[in-house]
Design a protein around this motif. Structure first.
Motif, short mmCIF file in Angstrom:
data_model
loop_
_atom_site.label_atom_id
_atom_site.label_comp_id
_atom_site.label_asym_id
_atom_site.label_seq_id
_atom_site.Cartn_x
_atom_site.Cartn_y
_atom_site.Cartn_z
N HIS A 31 0.83 -1.21 0.00
CA HIS A 31 0.00 0.00 0.00
C HIS A 31 0.86 1.25 0.00
CE1 HIS A 31 -3.26 -2.67 2.05
NE2 HIS A 31 -3.13 -2.93 0.77
N TRP A 32 1.68 1.38 -1.02
CA TRP A 32 2.49 2.59 -1.16
C TRP A 32 2.83 2.86 -2.62
CZ3 TRP A 32 4.86 -1.38 2.00
CH2 TRP A 32 5.79 -2.16 1.34
N LEU A 33 3.24 4.09 -2.83
CA LEU A 33 3.64 4.58 -4.15
C LEU A 33 5.10 5.00 -4.08
CD1 LEU A 33 1.93 7.25 -6.36
CD2 LEU A 33 3.94 7.93 -5.08
N TYR A 34 5.82 4.86 -5.19
CA TYR A 34 7.20 5.32 -5.28
C TYR A 34 7.27 6.57 -6.16
CZ TYR A 34 8.98 0.97 -3.25
OH TYR A 34 9.26 -0.08 -2.40
N VAL A 35 7.93 7.60 -5.65
CA VAL A 35 8.22 8.79 -6.42
C VAL A 35 9.66 8.67 -6.91
CG1 VAL A 35 8.34 11.30 -6.44
CG2 VAL A 35 6.66 10.15 -4.99
N LEU A 36 9.84 8.59 -8.22
CA LEU A 36 11.16 8.40 -8.82
C LEU A 36 11.84 9.75 -9.03
CD1 LEU A 36 13.14 6.36 -10.20
CD2 LEU A 36 11.90 6.78 -12.33
N VAL A 37 12.96 9.98 -8.33
CA VAL A 37 13.63 11.28 -8.41
C VAL A 37 14.93 11.24 -9.21
CG1 VAL A 37 12.60 12.20 -6.31
CG2 VAL A 37 14.73 10.91 -6.15
N SER A 38 15.48 10.05 -9.45
CA SER A 38 16.63 9.94 -10.34
C SER A 38 16.70 8.53 -10.90
CB SER A 38 17.94 10.28 -9.61
OG SER A 38 18.30 9.28 -8.69
N GLY A 39 17.13 8.43 -12.17
CA GLY A 39 17.26 7.13 -12.81
C GLY A 39 16.08 6.78 -13.70
N LYS A 40 16.03 5.50 -14.07
CA LYS A 40 15.05 5.03 -15.05
C LYS A 40 14.63 3.61 -14.72
CE LYS A 40 16.76 4.53 -19.18
NZ LYS A 40 17.24 4.84 -20.55
N VAL A 41 13.33 3.31 -14.90
CA VAL A 41 12.81 1.97 -14.64
C VAL A 41 12.04 1.47 -15.85
CG1 VAL A 41 12.65 2.35 -12.14
CG2 VAL A 41 10.65 2.79 -13.59
N GLU A 42 11.88 0.16 -15.92
CA GLU A 42 11.13 -0.48 -16.99
C GLU A 42 9.94 -1.22 -16.38
OE1 GLU A 42 12.78 -2.37 -20.94
OE2 GLU A 42 13.02 -3.76 -19.28
N PRO A 88 11.73 12.87 -13.53
CA PRO A 88 10.81 12.63 -12.42
C PRO A 88 9.60 11.83 -12.87
CG PRO A 88 10.51 14.85 -13.26
CD PRO A 88 11.66 14.27 -14.04
N GLY A 89 9.18 10.91 -12.03
CA GLY A 89 8.04 10.06 -12.37
C GLY A 89 7.55 9.35 -11.12
N PHE A 90 6.65 8.40 -11.32
CA PHE A 90 6.12 7.64 -10.19
C PHE A 90 5.60 6.30 -10.67
CE2 PHE A 90 2.60 10.01 -11.95
CZ PHE A 90 1.49 9.18 -11.82
N PHE A 91 5.49 5.36 -9.74
CA PHE A 91 4.90 4.05 -10.05
C PHE A 91 4.38 3.44 -8.74
CE2 PHE A 91 9.48 3.53 -9.49
CZ PHE A 91 9.60 2.48 -8.60
N GLY A 92 3.50 2.46 -8.87
CA GLY A 92 2.89 1.83 -7.71
C GLY A 92 1.68 2.58 -7.18
N GLU A 93 1.09 3.45 -8.02
CA GLU A 93 0.02 4.33 -7.55
C GLU A 93 -1.25 3.59 -7.16
OE1 GLU A 93 -0.06 4.09 -12.04
OE2 GLU A 93 1.45 4.42 -10.50
#
Length: 265
Positions: A135-146, A164-169
């Motif tokens: 039950h959480w979201l990740y805020v991506l502040v550096s780097g890249k994910v697939e 900047p991005g996010f995943f797990g919303e």
């Protein structure tokens, strides 16, 4: 998986010793794993240590420190305050970079800053795993994910997210299980935001649930469009039905009453 680390026997961790008299006050642990290629000893050791280090940082477990330490901090309290201000600004900027949070006020963003948890991952590490519940979201502040979706014995890359991005919303907003694997393509830095920290925003202003559901529906349908090769008409139809369903799940997950909008605009 880590390249050149055997699946069998399984890697394991053991406690080797506790602190002894006249020695620093910490315990010694060993991580043991088996190589599939003996010539790759050093690079594999580096990869394993990097995984351990980032896992410890995500868990807020510091590396061992000597029993006696002396610190010198140039600038004293003023420098400490400036450092805290820089950290706070970076966290606010991270939250503001998340399109999902555009409906939030400055005061609501400020209320979330101190609840963010620093969560780094190393290249090749799985940040979220399809089917898991978190039950959480990740805020991506550096780097890249697939983003990879698994099904029918195959794995398909459906998106690439750069900071900047996010995943797990969906885990944060509805409690749904993870819909895909998210793999770090580089070393990445994230902040983690849990449901408990976000709950007060939803309780104080439940009407924003409708705006959140719209963003979530658009993002989910775009993922489906890549996976299932949907037409524009199919995408539009799915967004309408998915938004209504997501709004209901948000209300149930956060136990919201009905004084907010009852229908998706």
């Amino acid at each position: 998986p880590i390249k050149n680390v055997a699946d069998d026997p399984k890697a394991h961790c053991i406690c080797m010793d506790f602190a002894s008299p006249n020695r620093d006050s910490f315990a010694y642990y060993a991580v043991r794993y088996w190589l599939t290629d003996l010539a790759a000893d050093d690079p594999t050791s580096s990869a394993v240590r990097a995984r351990i280090y980032t896992a410890l940082r995500r868990a807020s477990i510091p590396l061992a420190m000597p029993a006696h330490e002396t610190f010198y901090a140039p600038g004293g309290d003023e420098e400490s305050e400036r450092k805290l201000a820089r950290h706070s600004t970076r966290r606010k900027d991270a939250l503001r970079s998340v399109s999902l949070f555009k409906p939030l006020t400055d005061a609501e963003i400020d209320s979330l800053v101190n609840h963010l948890r620093y969560s780094p991952f190393t290249k090749g590490e799985t940040a979220t795993k399809q089917g898991n519940v978190a039950h959480w979201l990740y805020v991506l502040v550096s780097g890249k994910v697939e983003v990879r979706v698994r099904g029918d014995g195959i794995s398909k890359d459906v998106a690439c997210i750069e900071a900047p991005g996010f995943f797990g919303e969906m885990g944060l907003m509805t409690g749904d299980a993870r819909q895909a694997d998210v793999i770090a393509l580089t070393d990445i830095e994230c902040y983690r935001l849990d449901k408990n920290a976000f709950n007060h925003v939803m309780q104080n202003r439940p009407e924003v649930a409708a705006e959140f559901s719209r963003t979530l529906a658009e993002r989910r349908v775009e993922l489906w469009a890549v996976r299932d090769d949907l037409s524009d008409e199919e995408k539009a139809a799915r967004k309408v039905t998915e938004q209504q369903q997501i709004l209901g799940r948000i209300r149930d997950f956060f136990a919201l009453d009905d004084h907010g909008p009852s229908r998706v605009p």
